[in-house]
Design an enzyme around this catalytic site. Structure first.
Site, PDB file in Angstrom:
ATOM      1  N   HIS A 122       0.874  -1.175   0.000  1.00 58.75           N
ATOM      2  CA  HIS A 122       0.000   0.000   0.000  1.00 58.75           C
ATOM      3  C   HIS A 122       0.918   1.235   0.000  1.00 58.75           C
ATOM      4  O   HIS A 122       2.046   1.166   0.514  1.00 58.75           O
ATOM      5  CB  HIS A 122      -0.837  -0.054   1.295  1.00 58.75           C
ATOM      6  CG  HIS A 122      -1.874   1.005   1.416  1.00 58.75           C
ATOM      7  ND1 HIS A 122      -1.589   2.292   1.817  1.00 58.75           N
ATOM      8  CD2 HIS A 122      -3.216   0.975   1.226  1.00 58.75           C
ATOM      9  CE1 HIS A 122      -2.702   2.992   1.864  1.00 58.75           C
ATOM     10  NE2 HIS A 122      -3.707   2.228   1.507  1.00 58.75           N
ATOM     11  N   ASP A 199       3.122  -4.520   7.921  1.00 62.09           N
ATOM     12  CA  ASP A 199       1.898  -3.745   7.751  1.00 62.09           C
ATOM     13  C   ASP A 199       0.728  -4.726   7.880  1.00 62.09           C
ATOM     14  O   ASP A 199       0.428  -5.474   6.949  1.00 62.09           O
ATOM     15  CB  ASP A 199       1.917  -3.070   6.369  1.00 62.09           C
ATOM     16  CG  ASP A 199       0.598  -2.380   6.051  1.00 62.09           C
ATOM     17  OD1 ASP A 199      -0.328  -2.444   6.884  1.00 62.09           O
ATOM     18  OD2 ASP A 199       0.489  -1.794   4.954  1.00 62.09           O
ATOM     19  N   LYS A 225     -10.394  -0.286  10.467  1.00 59.83           N
ATOM     20  CA  LYS A 225     -10.529  -1.507   9.665  1.00 59.83           C
ATOM     21  C   LYS A 225     -10.822  -2.711  10.555  1.00 59.83           C
ATOM     22  O   LYS A 225     -10.957  -3.830  10.074  1.00 59.83           O
ATOM     23  CB  LYS A 225      -9.237  -1.755   8.878  1.00 59.83           C
ATOM     24  CG  LYS A 225      -8.957  -0.696   7.803  1.00 59.83           C
ATOM     25  CD  LYS A 225      -7.755  -1.075   6.986  1.00 59.83           C
ATOM     26  CE  LYS A 225      -7.182   0.078   6.215  1.00 59.83           C
ATOM     27  NZ  LYS A 225      -7.946   0.432   5.017  1.00 59.83           N
ATOM     28  N   CYS A 365      -4.738   2.478  -3.664  1.00 62.78           N
ATOM     29  CA  CYS A 365      -3.487   2.986  -3.059  1.00 62.78           C
ATOM     30  C   CYS A 365      -2.343   2.003  -3.260  1.00 62.78           C
ATOM     31  O   CYS A 365      -1.515   1.803  -2.356  1.00 62.78           O
ATOM     32  CB  CYS A 365      -3.665   3.308  -1.579  1.00 62.78           C
ATOM     33  SG  CYS A 365      -4.844   4.599  -1.276  1.00 62.78           S
TER      34      CYS A 365
HETATM   35  C1  LIG Z   1      -2.477  -2.830   3.508  1.00 56.75           C
HETATM   36  C2  LIG Z   1      -2.773  -1.443   3.985  1.00 56.75           C
HETATM   37  N1  LIG Z   1      -1.810  -0.737   4.587  1.00 56.75           N
HETATM   38  C3  LIG Z   1      -2.017   0.490   5.061  1.00 56.75           C
HETATM   39  C4  LIG Z   1      -3.233   1.108   4.920  1.00 56.75           C
HETATM   40  C5  LIG Z   1      -3.427   2.467   5.463  1.00 56.75           C
HETATM   41  O1  LIG Z   1      -4.355   2.463   6.483  1.00 56.75           O
HETATM   42  P1  LIG Z   1      -4.930   3.820   7.071  1.00 56.75           P
HETATM   43  O2  LIG Z   1      -5.508   4.578   5.910  1.00 56.75           O
HETATM   44  O3  LIG Z   1      -5.973   3.406   8.034  1.00 56.75           O
HETATM   45  O4  LIG Z   1      -3.799   4.534   7.714  1.00 56.75           O
HETATM   46  C6  LIG Z   1      -4.272   0.426   4.269  1.00 56.75           C
HETATM   47  C7  LIG Z   1      -5.585   1.057   4.046  1.00 56.75           C
HETATM   48  O5  LIG Z   1      -6.278   0.736   3.128  1.00 56.75           O
HETATM   49  C8  LIG Z   1      -4.036  -0.895   3.810  1.00 56.75           C
HETATM   50  O6  LIG Z   1      -4.991  -1.596   3.209  1.00 56.75           O
END
Ligand SMILES: Cc1ncc(COP(=O)(O)O)c(C=O)c1O
Length: 408
Positions: A122, A199, A225, A365
């Protein structure tokens, strides 16, 4: 699918609101943000109504209660992920957690050092390392994927080596649903003395996650989430790793002493929590942890696994639909990405939305991954504990409609 008789949609007020307004509502976008159960709303409401005060400062009843609840939330989250309470740093979410570590560690790297990530990261775990590589001159190395949408372990074994200082890897891909072998690669990177960051934004809340067992040094996730509120999440860090990390933000709460000449940092984890924290958010996230634990993480995982298999099987019956991710026979997460020939994912997601089917369309993203796959994006359905087979049926019906009307 007898266990589907347990329909938990009544726990989530959004359903009542949407359906009360007479709208069809099939929420299949939990990978972007999960819905919030009543128990979380009530916990936050209680804080705001009956003990609204700042933490760690006031000496009066409400402040003492707020402090106790905030610290109890930390302990609850620590137990949930098999970490110690002082290993839990509250942040705004996975993005801030990943940036916190990247900001602190990147500045310690030399030009000959290497940071390893994967092509399926991401942006929250891609852009910080890309930008810091440009600023500090270290090398960024990217593990590719195989044609089966899995991390290329052979390549990973070639890339991770003596120059690796950091391995930062997504646990479960938010696009492909791929589950990465983080425990194995963490052990490999540790052989070279590297720091390992995971992550876990798409694994926490979807399957049992054991920080101690994964063997990484840092783990990031988001509350929104995992059935919690927005604006809260955590960085879990091994105590010794957190102790060596420089603070990310300066200000109140994170200091033990300040003179005109120097400052002394507060203890871990408080040294990373500058300013007034998201108190209601932490309390809400703790209630979300209670909710998930009451159901059981194995049950949660099983629910998503069965729905994922059902969705892949049903979508695969539609002509011109391609699933972008591992098959249901793999250990995979609940993000089901797909494409429909000659229909842009934005158009598809838009029309599905008009049918009350809430999915995500686009690059999710993960633009470097889309470039690698040579796709403009995908359409993604994803599930939570409230999702039901009838939501997938509605998705399949709407995709068929769009395909027949606008497809090839
Ligand atoms: C795999 C992954 N990492 C990081 C994030 C970032 O999360 P946040 O927007 O809650 O900071 C997301 C959000 O979609 C994600 O799916």
């Amino acid at each position: 699918m007898s266990w589907f008789k347990k329909n938990r949609q009544n726990d989530f007020p959004t359903y009542k609101f949407e359906r009360g307004a007479g709208r069809p509502y099939h929420f299949l976008d939990s990978a972007a943000s999960a819905l919030t159960p009543k128990i979380v709303l009530e916990a936050m409401d209680l804080y705001y109504r009956t003990y609204r005060a700042n933490v760690h400062r006031g000496l009066y009843r409400a402040s003492a209660k707020a402090t106790a609840s905030y610290e109890a939330a930390r302990e609850n989250i620590a137990n949930f992920l098999h970490a110690a309470p002082e290993e839990v740093v509250f942040t705004r979410g996975a993005t801030e957690s990943l940036n916190l570590v990247a900001y602190s560690l990147a500045a310690t790297l030399q030009p000959e050092d290497e940071v390893v990530i994967s092509i399926m990261e991401h942006h929250a775990n891609f852009v910080p390392w890309q930008q810091f590589a440009q600023r500090f001159g270290f090398k960024l190395r990217i593990i590719p994927i195989t044609k089966n949408f899995e991390l290329d372990k052979e390549e990973a074994r070639k890339i991770i080596g003596p120059k690796t200082k950091i391995l930062s890897l997504v646990h479960v891909s938010n696009v492909l649903g791929t589950v990465n072998p983080v425990k194995e690669l963490s052990a490999l990177a540790h052989q070279y003395g590297a720091t390992v960051i995971v992550d876990a934004a798409q694994s926490v809340g979807h399957r049992p996650v054991d920080f101690a067992e994964l063997g990484c040094d840092f783990l990031a996730f988001s509350g929104h989430k995992t059935y919690g509120p927005t604006g809260i999440g955590a960085l879990i860090g091994r105590y010794s790793a957190l102790s060596q990390l420089s603070p990310f933000l300066y200000g109140g709460e994170m200091i033990a002493e300040v003179t005109k000449e120097y400052s002394v940092w507060n203890e871990v984890p408080h040294k990373f929590e500058a300013g007034t924290p998201n108190i209601a958010g932490a309390i809400g996230l703790s209630a979300a942890v209670d909710y998930m634990q009451e159901i059981g993480l194995d049950e949660l995982a099983k629910h998503e696994r069965e729905l994922t298999a059902y969705a892949i099987a049903q979508l695969s019956t539609i002509e011109d639909v391609t699933i972008i991710g591992p098959g249901a026979d793999q250990d995979r997460g609940g993000a089901v990405s797909f494409s429909v020939e000659n229909i842009h994912p934005h158009d598809l997601a838009h029309i599905l939305g008009n049918h009350g089917v809430c999915v995500r369309g686009g690059h999710h993203c993960a633009m470097p991954l889309m470039q690698e796959l040579d796709l403009p994006g995908t359409t993604r359905a994803s599930f939570g504990i409230y999702s039901q087979p009838k939501d997938i049926d509605a998705l399949v019906k709407a995709v068929k409609y769009v395909r027949n009307k606008f497809g090839s």
